[in-house]
Design a protein around this motif. Sequence first.
Motif, PDB file in Angstrom:
ATOM      1  N   ILE A   1       1.029  -1.154   0.033  1.00  0.00           N
ATOM      2  CA  ILE A   1       0.020  -0.192   0.090  1.00  0.00           C
ATOM      3  C   ILE A   1       0.907   1.311   0.137  1.00  0.00           C
ATOM      4  O   ILE A   1       0.542   2.206  -0.832  1.00  0.00           O
ATOM      5  CB  ILE A   1      -1.037  -0.002   1.086  1.00  0.00           C
ATOM      6  N   SER A   2       1.804   1.118   0.753  1.00  0.00           N
ATOM      7  CA  SER A   2       2.721   2.341   1.171  1.00  0.00           C
ATOM      8  C   SER A   2       3.327   2.569  -0.511  1.00  0.00           C
ATOM      9  O   SER A   2       3.481   3.814  -0.873  1.00  0.00           O
ATOM     10  CB  SER A   2       3.990   1.938   1.824  1.00  0.00           C
ATOM     11  N   LYS A   3       4.094   1.554  -1.339  1.00  0.00           N
ATOM     12  CA  LYS A   3       4.301   1.803  -2.665  1.00  0.00           C
ATOM     13  C   LYS A   3       3.539   2.264  -3.591  1.00  0.00           C
ATOM     14  O   LYS A   3       3.661   3.068  -4.259  1.00  0.00           O
ATOM     15  CB  LYS A   3       4.942   0.327  -3.033  1.00  0.00           C
ATOM     16  N   TYR A   4       2.124   1.889  -3.360  1.00  0.00           N
ATOM     17  CA  TYR A   4       1.065   2.056  -4.309  1.00  0.00           C
ATOM     18  C   TYR A   4       0.603   3.715  -4.214  1.00  0.00           C
ATOM     19  O   TYR A   4       0.588   4.465  -5.119  1.00  0.00           O
ATOM     20  CB  TYR A   4      -0.237   1.339  -4.297  1.00  0.00           C
ATOM     21  N   LEU A   5       0.664   4.199  -2.976  1.00  0.00           N
ATOM     22  CA  LEU A   5       0.378   5.459  -2.680  1.00  0.00           C
ATOM     23  C   LEU A   5       1.552   6.416  -2.720  1.00  0.00           C
ATOM     24  O   LEU A   5       1.428   7.676  -2.402  1.00  0.00           O
ATOM     25  CB  LEU A   5      -0.142   5.571  -1.291  1.00  0.00           C
ATOM     26  N   ASN A   6       2.985   5.763  -3.044  1.00  0.00           N
ATOM     27  CA  ASN A   6       3.981   6.595  -3.096  1.00  0.00           C
ATOM     28  C   ASN A   6       4.122   7.282  -1.872  1.00  0.00           C
ATOM     29  O   ASN A   6       4.221   8.544  -1.962  1.00  0.00           O
ATOM     30  CB  ASN A   6       3.946   7.261  -4.357  1.00  0.00           C
ATOM     31  N   LEU A   7       4.255   6.789  -0.913  1.00  0.00           N
ATOM     32  CA  LEU A   7       4.372   7.657   0.462  1.00  0.00           C
ATOM     33  C   LEU A   7       5.658   8.082   0.655  1.00  0.00           C
ATOM     34  O   LEU A   7       5.863   9.281   1.464  1.00  0.00           O
ATOM     35  CB  LEU A   7       3.871   6.640   1.724  1.00  0.00           C
ATOM     36  N   THR A   8       6.530   7.596   0.132  1.00  0.00           N
ATOM     37  CA  THR A   8       8.022   8.061   0.217  1.00  0.00           C
ATOM     38  C   THR A   8       8.273   9.493  -0.701  1.00  0.00           C
ATOM     39  O   THR A   8       9.527   9.982  -0.679  1.00  0.00           O
ATOM     40  CB  THR A   8       8.827   6.986  -0.149  1.00  0.00           C
ATOM     41  N   SER A   9       7.363  10.014  -1.236  1.00  0.00           N
ATOM     42  CA  SER A   9       7.576  11.131  -2.421  1.00  0.00           C
ATOM     43  C   SER A   9       7.674  12.355  -1.262  1.00  0.00           C
ATOM     44  O   SER A   9       7.248  12.409  -0.267  1.00  0.00           O
ATOM     45  CB  SER A   9       6.350  11.437  -3.268  1.00  0.00           C
ATOM     46  N   ASP A  10       8.278  13.274  -1.873  1.00  0.00           N
ATOM     47  CA  ASP A  10       8.938  14.581  -1.295  1.00  0.00           C
ATOM     48  C   ASP A  10       7.542  15.340  -0.858  1.00  0.00           C
ATOM     49  O   ASP A  10       7.313  16.307  -0.264  1.00  0.00           O
ATOM     50  CB  ASP A  10       9.544  15.344  -2.075  1.00  0.00           C
ATOM     51  N   LYS A  11       6.223  15.033  -1.663  1.00  0.00           N
ATOM     52  CA  LYS A  11       5.237  15.717  -1.564  1.00  0.00           C
ATOM     53  C   LYS A  11       4.311  15.293  -0.077  1.00  0.00           C
ATOM     54  O   LYS A  11       3.296  15.811  -0.058  1.00  0.00           O
ATOM     55  CB  LYS A  11       4.185  15.716  -2.983  1.00  0.00           C
ATOM     56  N   CYS A  12       4.662  14.118   0.258  1.00  0.00           N
ATOM     57  CA  CYS A  12       4.024  13.482   1.341  1.00  0.00           C
ATOM     58  C   CYS A  12       4.076  14.130   2.787  1.00  0.00           C
ATOM     59  O   CYS A  12       5.121  14.916   3.038  1.00  0.00           O
ATOM     60  CB  CYS A  12       4.128  12.000   1.394  1.00  0.00           C
ATOM     61  N   LEU A  13       3.236  14.375   3.608  1.00  0.00           N
ATOM     62  CA  LEU A  13       3.192  14.706   4.968  1.00  0.00           C
ATOM     63  C   LEU A  13       3.999  13.858   5.627  1.00  0.00           C
ATOM     64  O   LEU A  13       4.456  12.674   5.260  1.00  0.00           O
ATOM     65  CB  LEU A  13       1.792  14.705   5.788  1.00  0.00           C
ATOM     66  N   PRO A  14       4.522  14.099   7.107  1.00  0.00           N
ATOM     67  CA  PRO A  14       5.368  13.314   7.758  1.00  0.00           C
ATOM     68  C   PRO A  14       4.164  11.962   7.897  1.00  0.00           C
ATOM     69  O   PRO A  14       3.233  12.349   8.291  1.00  0.00           O
ATOM     70  CB  PRO A  14       5.429  14.088   9.033  1.00  0.00           C
ATOM     71  N   TRP A  15       4.767  10.664   7.545  1.00  0.00           N
ATOM     72  CA  TRP A  15       4.020   9.585   7.708  1.00  0.00           C
ATOM     73  C   TRP A  15       4.428   8.430   8.313  1.00  0.00           C
ATOM     74  O   TRP A  15       5.676   8.311   8.654  1.00  0.00           O
ATOM     75  CB  TRP A  15       3.424   9.402   6.317  1.00  0.00           C
ATOM     76  N   HIS A  16       3.517   7.499   8.779  1.00  0.00           N
ATOM     77  CA  HIS A  16       3.686   6.069   9.088  1.00  0.00           C
ATOM     78  C   HIS A  16       2.441   5.463   8.659  1.00  0.00           C
ATOM     79  O   HIS A  16       1.373   5.701   8.593  1.00  0.00           O
ATOM     80  CB  HIS A  16       3.783   6.065  10.785  1.00  0.00           C
ATOM     81  N   ILE A  17       2.849   4.125   8.060  1.00  0.00           N
ATOM     82  CA  ILE A  17       1.877   3.083   7.774  1.00  0.00           C
ATOM     83  C   ILE A  17       1.992   2.016   8.914  1.00  0.00           C
ATOM     84  O   ILE A  17       3.065   1.497   9.252  1.00  0.00           O
ATOM     85  CB  ILE A  17       2.013   2.754   6.314  1.00  0.00           C
ATOM     86  N   GLN A  18       0.752   1.487   9.054  1.00  0.00           N
ATOM     87  CA  GLN A  18       0.565   0.527  10.184  1.00  0.00           C
ATOM     88  C   GLN A  18      -0.456  -0.598   9.725  1.00  0.00           C
ATOM     89  O   GLN A  18      -1.556  -0.114   9.410  1.00  0.00           O
ATOM     90  CB  GLN A  18       0.449   0.969  11.424  1.00  0.00           C
ATOM     91  N   GLY A  19      -0.178  -1.722   9.407  1.00  0.00           N
ATOM     92  CA  GLY A  19      -1.188  -2.738   9.470  1.00  0.00           C
ATOM     93  C   GLY A  19      -1.943  -3.012  10.739  1.00  0.00           C
ATOM     94  O   GLY A  19      -1.650  -2.748  11.756  1.00  0.00           O
ATOM     95  N   CYS A  20      -3.247  -3.414  10.454  1.00  0.00           N
ATOM     96  CA  CYS A  20      -4.212  -3.445  11.506  1.00  0.00           C
ATOM     97  C   CYS A  20      -5.362  -4.372  11.366  1.00  0.00           C
ATOM     98  O   CYS A  20      -5.719  -4.614  10.300  1.00  0.00           O
ATOM     99  CB  CYS A  20      -4.343  -2.125  12.144  1.00  0.00           C
TER     100      CYS A  20
END
Length: 172
Positions: free
Chosen positions: A138-157
């Motif tokens: 999901i992180s890869k698909y949403l491209n969370l590592t892009s410079d445009k993203c907010l400070p983030w964390h992803i967690q399975g739940c």
Amino acid sequence: MGLLITKLWSLFGSEEHKVILIGLDNAGKTTLLYQFLMNEVVHTSPTIGSNVEEVTWRNIHFLMWDIGGQESIRTAWQSYYANTEVVILVVDSTDRERLSTVKQEFYKLLQSQDLHKASLLVFANKQDIKGSMSSAEISKYLNLTSDKCLPWHIQGCCALTGEGHLHIIQEV
């Protein structure tokens, strides 16, 4: 994960902090909200508009807005963004067919000036179901590592059991 959560909690004093839970319909937002609030599963129905609850943890007060995810309601999400400190994006990790819609809505969210100081927590919900996408997928698909993203964390739940999301609170 620990760095983002520690940073978030270090910013919080005893005053109230606004958190919004967003995601497509049937992602598990309301179930997560009531797990945070009561640590139990509550029978829910589709949210029309929003639910709001105050969650207190270690003398920190969070005003948590659970915003409906139906297509007709998503156009109003931005009206909830003002003064938001944390965005919790709930993703149904079993719903591969609508992941592109999640991505579209996520990129709209990133464009909002009201959220430029907010932090992002992504819950990859329904990890208890066989065949669900991992947090990494999901992180890869949403491209969370892009410079445009907010400070983030992803967690399975799993919203039904509290696994994953309650773990974050207990770590702090």
